[in-house]
Design a protein around this motif. Structure first.
Motif, short mmCIF file in Angstrom:
data_model
loop_
_atom_site.label_atom_id
_atom_site.label_comp_id
_atom_site.label_asym_id
_atom_site.label_seq_id
_atom_site.Cartn_x
_atom_site.Cartn_y
_atom_site.Cartn_z
N GLY A 135 17.63 -7.94 -5.32
CA GLY A 135 18.21 -6.72 -5.88
C GLY A 135 17.87 -6.49 -7.33
O GLY A 135 18.62 -5.82 -8.05
N ASP A 136 16.75 -7.03 -7.79
CA ASP A 136 16.30 -6.83 -9.17
C ASP A 136 16.05 -5.32 -9.38
O ASP A 136 15.13 -4.74 -8.82
N ARG A 137 16.90 -4.66 -10.21
CA ARG A 137 16.84 -3.21 -10.39
C ARG A 137 15.50 -2.76 -10.98
O ARG A 137 14.96 -1.73 -10.58
N GLN A 138 14.96 -3.52 -11.90
CA GLN A 138 13.68 -3.13 -12.50
C GLN A 138 12.55 -3.21 -11.47
O GLN A 138 11.71 -2.32 -11.38
N ALA A 139 12.55 -4.28 -10.67
CA ALA A 139 11.52 -4.43 -9.63
C ALA A 139 11.66 -3.32 -8.58
O ALA A 139 10.66 -2.74 -8.14
N ILE A 140 12.90 -3.01 -8.20
CA ILE A 140 13.14 -1.95 -7.22
C ILE A 140 12.68 -0.61 -7.77
O ILE A 140 12.03 0.18 -7.08
N THR A 141 12.97 -0.34 -9.04
CA THR A 141 12.53 0.90 -9.67
C THR A 141 11.01 0.97 -9.72
O THR A 141 10.41 2.01 -9.39
N ASP A 142 10.36 -0.12 -10.11
CA ASP A 142 8.89 -0.15 -10.17
C ASP A 142 8.28 0.08 -8.79
O ASP A 142 7.33 0.83 -8.63
N LEU A 143 8.86 -0.58 -7.78
CA LEU A 143 8.34 -0.44 -6.43
C LEU A 143 8.55 0.98 -5.89
O LEU A 143 7.67 1.54 -5.23
N SER A 144 9.70 1.58 -6.17
CA SER A 144 9.93 2.96 -5.69
C SER A 144 8.99 3.93 -6.40
O SER A 144 8.54 4.90 -5.79
N MET A 145 8.69 3.67 -7.67
CA MET A 145 7.72 4.51 -8.38
C MET A 145 6.34 4.41 -7.73
O MET A 145 5.62 5.40 -7.61
N ILE A 146 5.98 3.22 -7.31
CA ILE A 146 4.69 3.03 -6.63
C ILE A 146 4.66 3.85 -5.34
O ILE A 146 3.67 4.52 -5.03
N ALA A 147 5.75 3.81 -4.57
CA ALA A 147 5.81 4.56 -3.31
C ALA A 147 5.70 6.06 -3.56
O ALA A 147 5.01 6.78 -2.82
N LEU A 148 6.36 6.55 -4.60
CA LEU A 148 6.29 7.99 -4.91
C LEU A 148 4.92 8.37 -5.44
O LEU A 148 4.36 9.41 -5.08
N ASN A 149 4.35 7.53 -6.30
CA ASN A 149 3.02 7.82 -6.86
C ASN A 149 1.95 7.82 -5.77
O ASN A 149 0.97 8.56 -5.87
N ARG A 150 2.13 7.00 -4.75
CA ARG A 150 1.15 6.89 -3.68
C ARG A 150 0.92 8.23 -2.99
O ARG A 150 -0.18 8.54 -2.56
N ILE A 151 1.98 9.07 -2.89
CA ILE A 151 1.79 10.36 -2.25
C ILE A 151 1.68 11.50 -3.26
O ILE A 151 1.61 12.66 -2.89
N GLY A 152 1.68 11.15 -4.54
CA GLY A 152 1.45 12.17 -5.56
C GLY A 152 2.70 12.76 -6.17
O GLY A 152 2.64 13.83 -6.78
N LEU A 153 3.83 12.10 -6.02
CA LEU A 153 5.08 12.58 -6.63
C LEU A 153 5.37 11.79 -7.89
O LEU A 153 5.10 10.60 -7.97
N ARG A 154 5.97 12.49 -8.83
CA ARG A 154 6.41 11.80 -10.04
C ARG A 154 7.84 11.31 -9.81
O ARG A 154 8.67 12.02 -9.24
N ALA A 186 -0.94 -5.02 -6.85
CA ALA A 186 -1.81 -5.95 -7.57
C ALA A 186 -2.05 -5.49 -9.01
O ALA A 186 -2.36 -6.31 -9.88
N GLU A 187 -1.91 -4.19 -9.26
CA GLU A 187 -2.16 -3.66 -10.60
C GLU A 187 -1.02 -3.97 -11.57
O GLU A 187 -1.21 -3.97 -12.78
N LEU A 188 0.18 -4.20 -11.06
CA LEU A 188 1.34 -4.47 -11.91
C LEU A 188 1.58 -5.98 -12.01
O LEU A 188 1.33 -6.71 -11.05
N PRO A 189 2.09 -6.44 -13.15
CA PRO A 189 2.43 -7.87 -13.25
C PRO A 189 3.62 -8.17 -12.33
O PRO A 189 4.64 -7.50 -12.40
N ALA A 190 3.44 -9.13 -11.49
CA ALA A 190 4.49 -9.48 -10.52
C ALA A 190 5.62 -10.22 -11.23
O ALA A 190 5.40 -11.03 -12.13
N PRO A 191 6.85 -9.93 -10.84
CA PRO A 191 7.98 -10.66 -11.41
C PRO A 191 7.97 -12.12 -10.93
O PRO A 191 7.31 -12.45 -9.94
#
Length: 185
Positions: free
Chosen positions: A165-184, A149-154
């Motif tokens: 298969g939107d690469r930017q959306a996939i990258t943004d989503l994977s960053m969210i998953a990594l940030n959720r557990i504290g990984l960069r 909800a914090e990011l503007p949805a495509p």
């Protein structure tokens, strides 16, 4: 959390040594008894040596003074024993005041920390594997919606962008998953 654990352990060690120093103040009477006993033994020994120079009765005078000097040495030994007892008590209490809080902190902190390490290494390997970013993106889509909800949805939404298969959306989503557990990412 790691800094809190380290701070708690450091505080426990500092407090334990402060308590030890306070307990060691109780050894002061033992030091005084030791010093007084040694001084008494030395002075009575010197008096006995001087009394032995008295003609005819010198040996008779020397005996009680030497006995009293031995008693003074006994006082000194008692003072040393008292200091050793205080030191042993201080060491036991210091050890307990360090070990118990450290074990408590480790029991509360270590299991979640090891679990986080295991999860983060699994996700890191997943992110580096072929198709791993897609799986991380799926993980972000199926997880709590707060970060999404914090990011503007495509256009069409996150799920549609992931399916297409939107690469930017996939990258943004994977960053969210990594940030959720504290990984960069």
């Amino acid at each position: 959390m790691d800094l809190i654990a380290v701070a708690l352990i450091a505080t426990a060690v500092w407090a334990a040594f402060a308590v030890r120093e306070t307990i060691m103040l109780l050894a002061e009477p033992g030091r005084k008894v030791e010093s007084a006993g040694n001084d008494l033994a030395e002075e009575l020994g010197n008096a006995g040596d001087a009394a032995s120079d008295v003609p005819l009765i010198g040996d008779i005078l020397k005996q009680p003074l030497q006995s009293a000097a031995s008693a003074g040495s006994g006082f000194a030994d008692a003072g040393v024993s008292f200091q050793e007892s205080v030191s042993q008590v201080a060491n036991v209490i210091t050890t307990a005041l360090i070990v118990i809080p450290v074990l408590f902190v480790l029991l509360l902190w270590l299991p979640p920390r090891l679990l986080w390490i295991r999860r983060s290494s699994t996700l890191r390997r997943l992110a580096e594997a072929p198709g791993g970013t897609d799986l991380l993106a799926l993980r972000a889509l199926t997880g709590p919606p707060g970060a999404l909800a914090e990011l503007p949805a495509p256009p069409g939404g996150w799920a549609d962008a992931w399916r297409q298969g939107d690469r930017q959306a996939i990258t943004d989503l994977s960053m969210i998953a990594l940030n959720r557990i504290g990984l960069r990412p």
